[in-house]
Design a protein around this motif. Structure first.
Motif, PDB file in Angstrom:
ATOM      1  N   MET A 321       0.837  -1.188   0.000  1.00  0.00           N
ATOM      2  CA  MET A 321       0.000   0.000   0.000  1.00  0.00           C
ATOM      3  C   MET A 321       0.882   1.251   0.000  1.00  0.00           C
ATOM      4  SD  MET A 321      -2.591   1.249   2.951  1.00  0.00           S
ATOM      5  CE  MET A 321      -1.274   1.854   3.953  1.00  0.00           C
ATOM      6  N   ILE A 322       0.405   2.280  -0.678  1.00  0.00           N
ATOM      7  CA  ILE A 322       1.073   3.582  -0.651  1.00  0.00           C
ATOM      8  C   ILE A 322       0.209   4.505   0.196  1.00  0.00           C
ATOM      9  CG2 ILE A 322       1.842   5.533  -2.052  1.00  0.00           C
ATOM     10  CD1 ILE A 322       2.158   3.546  -4.355  1.00  0.00           C
ATOM     11  N   TYR A 323       0.838   5.268   1.066  1.00  0.00           N
ATOM     12  CA  TYR A 323       0.079   6.204   1.907  1.00  0.00           C
ATOM     13  C   TYR A 323       0.745   7.561   1.886  1.00  0.00           C
ATOM     14  CZ  TYR A 323       3.661   4.489   5.109  1.00  0.00           C
ATOM     15  OH  TYR A 323       4.857   4.117   5.657  1.00  0.00           O
ATOM     16  N   SER A 324      -0.014   8.548   2.336  1.00  0.00           N
ATOM     17  CA  SER A 324       0.531   9.906   2.409  1.00  0.00           C
ATOM     18  C   SER A 324      -0.029  10.585   3.638  1.00  0.00           C
ATOM     19  CB  SER A 324       0.149  10.680   1.148  1.00  0.00           C
ATOM     20  OG  SER A 324       0.502  12.029   1.307  1.00  0.00           O
ATOM     21  N   ARG A 325       0.848  11.094   4.476  1.00  0.00           N
ATOM     22  CA  ARG A 325       0.472  11.853   5.689  1.00  0.00           C
ATOM     23  C   ARG A 325      -0.629  11.161   6.486  1.00  0.00           C
ATOM     24  NH1 ARG A 325       0.838  17.339   2.120  1.00  0.00           N
ATOM     25  NH2 ARG A 325       3.063  17.199   1.824  1.00  0.00           N
ATOM     26  N   LYS A 331      -3.627   0.627  -3.142  1.00  0.00           N
ATOM     27  CA  LYS A 331      -2.916  -0.639  -2.953  1.00  0.00           C
ATOM     28  C   LYS A 331      -2.366  -1.074  -4.308  1.00  0.00           C
ATOM     29  CE  LYS A 331      -6.567  -4.012  -3.509  1.00  0.00           C
ATOM     30  NZ  LYS A 331      -7.136  -5.263  -3.103  1.00  0.00           N
ATOM     31  N   VAL A 332      -1.191  -1.681  -4.282  1.00  0.00           N
ATOM     32  CA  VAL A 332      -0.549  -2.101  -5.542  1.00  0.00           C
ATOM     33  C   VAL A 332       0.182  -3.411  -5.315  1.00  0.00           C
ATOM     34  CG1 VAL A 332      -0.201   0.164  -6.599  1.00  0.00           C
ATOM     35  CG2 VAL A 332       1.471  -0.687  -5.002  1.00  0.00           C
ATOM     36  N   PRO A 333       0.375  -4.220  -6.370  1.00  0.00           N
ATOM     37  CA  PRO A 333       1.155  -5.443  -6.205  1.00  0.00           C
ATOM     38  C   PRO A 333       2.562  -5.095  -5.689  1.00  0.00           C
ATOM     39  CG  PRO A 333       0.061  -5.408  -8.336  1.00  0.00           C
ATOM     40  CD  PRO A 333      -0.147  -4.062  -7.724  1.00  0.00           C
ATOM     41  N   THR A 334       3.102  -5.923  -4.812  1.00  0.00           N
ATOM     42  CA  THR A 334       4.380  -5.640  -4.155  1.00  0.00           C
ATOM     43  C   THR A 334       5.487  -5.307  -5.154  1.00  0.00           C
ATOM     44  OG1 THR A 334       3.686  -7.185  -2.469  1.00  0.00           O
ATOM     45  CG2 THR A 334       5.972  -6.517  -2.391  1.00  0.00           C
ATOM     46  N   GLU A 335       5.511  -6.014  -6.294  1.00  0.00           N
ATOM     47  CA  GLU A 335       6.628  -5.761  -7.219  1.00  0.00           C
ATOM     48  C   GLU A 335       6.532  -4.390  -7.886  1.00  0.00           C
ATOM     49  OE1 GLU A 335       4.376  -8.144  -7.736  1.00  0.00           O
ATOM     50  OE2 GLU A 335       3.652  -8.081  -9.789  1.00  0.00           O
ATOM     51  N   ARG A 336       5.359  -3.729  -7.772  1.00  0.00           N
ATOM     52  CA  ARG A 336       5.248  -2.383  -8.392  1.00  0.00           C
ATOM     53  C   ARG A 336       5.269  -1.265  -7.350  1.00  0.00           C
ATOM     54  NH1 ARG A 336       0.428  -3.150 -11.516  1.00  0.00           N
ATOM     55  NH2 ARG A 336      -0.043  -0.994 -10.995  1.00  0.00           N
ATOM     56  N   SER A 366      -7.643   1.455   2.138  1.00  0.00           N
ATOM     57  CA  SER A 366      -8.056   1.449   3.551  1.00  0.00           C
ATOM     58  C   SER A 366      -8.574   0.066   3.938  1.00  0.00           C
ATOM     59  CB  SER A 366      -9.176   2.474   3.795  1.00  0.00           C
ATOM     60  OG  SER A 366      -8.666   3.753   3.625  1.00  0.00           O
ATOM     61  N   ALA A 367      -9.336  -0.564   3.012  1.00  0.00           N
ATOM     62  CA  ALA A 367      -9.864  -1.907   3.297  1.00  0.00           C
ATOM     63  C   ALA A 367      -8.713  -2.901   3.432  1.00  0.00           C
ATOM     64  CB  ALA A 367     -10.814  -2.329   2.175  1.00  0.00           C
TER      65      ALA A 367
END
Ligand code: SF4
Length: 421
Positions: A321-325, A331-336, A366-367
């Motif tokens: 997952m990518i998050y900000s502040r 959410k994205v596949p781990t390799e990307r 979030s889910a």
């Protein structure tokens, strides 16, 4: 305490409350113009404010005026033993000349260098090294190396003052970290001139960086030191500059480029975080803004302590997952993960430093986070938070408001030294 006086090295202020200046030294033969200028270019790009070049031969001083002219940052000439080279370096336009008054050939030679520096308006650095103290201090050095270093430096400062020259900075360097700390602390109380800090011959990139961080970091945290040079056994002088910046950034003394935060990992880790962190660190070098980027090895803690990071990633086995502040972005596949992280960072800059959020992506992230978070797991971060809470609580109830202090004199190991093979 911070130095009272300030000098200017090619327009860069040193001391008197100016930001701590980063400098390094080229490792090329100075007379090899193309190699020297290439290296100066690289250290300047890495963030060096000043660069020093060794001038041990006539051909080096002959190359100096062109180096000074073409260098993007001010140039300091490093001279030992030969006062005529110091005079020529001043004539070549060096922005500062470093001499060790103890090995330049006597007080009359020092006076000639000082006279020329005054004429051309160039500052000097007077340096004292533990390996080259004047003879009359050798017995003091055996008894008390710190006092010997400081005495040598103060004697040179007094010589400068007798010559009515005040445009200089001072360095005392030792290979011994604790002696460097103690001698600079003492010296900063005795003289008002700017201090150049360094651990001499610190070692390899790994051990030298650590020694420098301990020695210089301790002094800088006390407000002592106006310019720093990290000495590492590497041909790549830009590595010294990067280490210097990490020390200054860690102490919040200066800002440059992004700050990377990464968890130490533990048994909950499910992806190759070593490679991910290395790749994130490498790609962040292309950014100048001081954004904070965080890499968490798992989502068990939620975003937790990385809540303040501008951007961050956390991963599991196949998905991350990518998050900000503190807010999930996607959410994205781990390799990307890494590619998508940098796509988000670039989107942020393209939008004038606004985080671009897609509501559907954010809801899916979030889910995913809710699925992987485990508020009952006793992670290293949660244990640290609980310990901090407990410490605060015991201070609040007044029972132990008096903090426990270490008293060196009462220590059972006071005065003992340990070595470890
Ligand atoms: S529990 Fe903490 S240290 Fe362990 S992998 Fe997760 S974030 Fe990293």
């Amino acid at each position: 305490m911070a130095s009272e006086r300030q000098i200017q090295v090619g327009g860069v202020p040193i001391g008197g409350g100016a930001p701590v200046v980063v400098q390094t030294m080229t490792k090329t033969e100075t007379a090899d113009l193309s190699a020297t200028m290439d290296q100066i270019g690289r250290v300047a790009e890495a963030g060096a404010d000043l660069v020093r070049v060794a001038v041990p031969r006539e051909k080096d001083v002959e190359a100096l005026s062109r180096i000074v002219r073409e260098s993007p940052i001010p140039v300091i000439a490093d001279i030992h033993f030969n006062y005529t080279l110091a005079l020529k370096a001043l004539d070549a336009g060096a922005h500062c000349v470093r001499i060790n008054p103890g090995n330049i050939g006597g007080q009359d030679k020092v006076a000639q260098v000082v006279d020329r520096a005054r004429e051309v308006g160039t500052p000097l650095r007077i340096g004292v090294n533990s390996g080259s103290l004047p003879k009359h201090l050798h017995s003091l050095e055996d008894e008390n190396p710190v006092e010997a270093l400081v005495t040598a430096a103060v004697e040179f400062v007094e010589l400068m003052e007798r010559l009515e020259f005040y445009d200089f900075k001072v360095s005392i360097k030792s290979t011994n970290v604790s002696n460097t700390i103690a001698s600079n602390r003492l010296l900063s109380e005795r003289i008002p001139y700017p201090l150049h800090l360094g651990i001499t011959e610190a070692g390899t990139k790994w051990s030298g960086s650590l020694k420098s961080a301990v020695g210089l970091g301790t002094l800088l945290a006390d407000g002592i030191g106006d310019t720093i040079r990290i000495s590492l056994s590497t041909f790549h002088a830009e590595e010294e500059v990067k280490v210097a910046w990490e020390i200054l950034k860690a102490l919040h003394l200066r800002e440059r480029g992004p700050v990377l935060i990464a968890c130490p990992t533990c048994g909950r880790l499910q992806f190759d975080m070593d490679s991910v962190v290395a790749e994130v660190e490498r790609r962040l070098e292309a950014y100048e803004d001081p954004i904070e980027v965080s890499v968490l090895g798992c989502a068990v803690n939620g975003i937790g302590e990385a809540r303040h990071a501008d951007f961050g990633i956390t991963g599991a086995k196949d998905m991350g997952m990518i998050y900000s502040r503190g807010e999930p972005l996607k959410k994205v596949p781990t390799e990307r993960l890494v590619d998508e992280l940098f796509a988000e960072i670039d989107r942020y800059y393209a939008a004038g430093k606004r985080v671009m959020r897609d509501e559907a992506d954010a809801a899916a992230a979030s889910a995913w986070l809710a699925e992987h978070e485990d508020v009952t797991a006793m992670t290293p971060e949660r244990m640290a938070a609980l310990e901090a809470q407990a410490a605060d609580a015991s201070e609040d109830d007044g029972a132990s408001s008096e903090r426990i202090r270490l008293d060196e004199a009462l220590s059972p190991v006071a005065g003992r030294r340990f070595t470890r093979a």
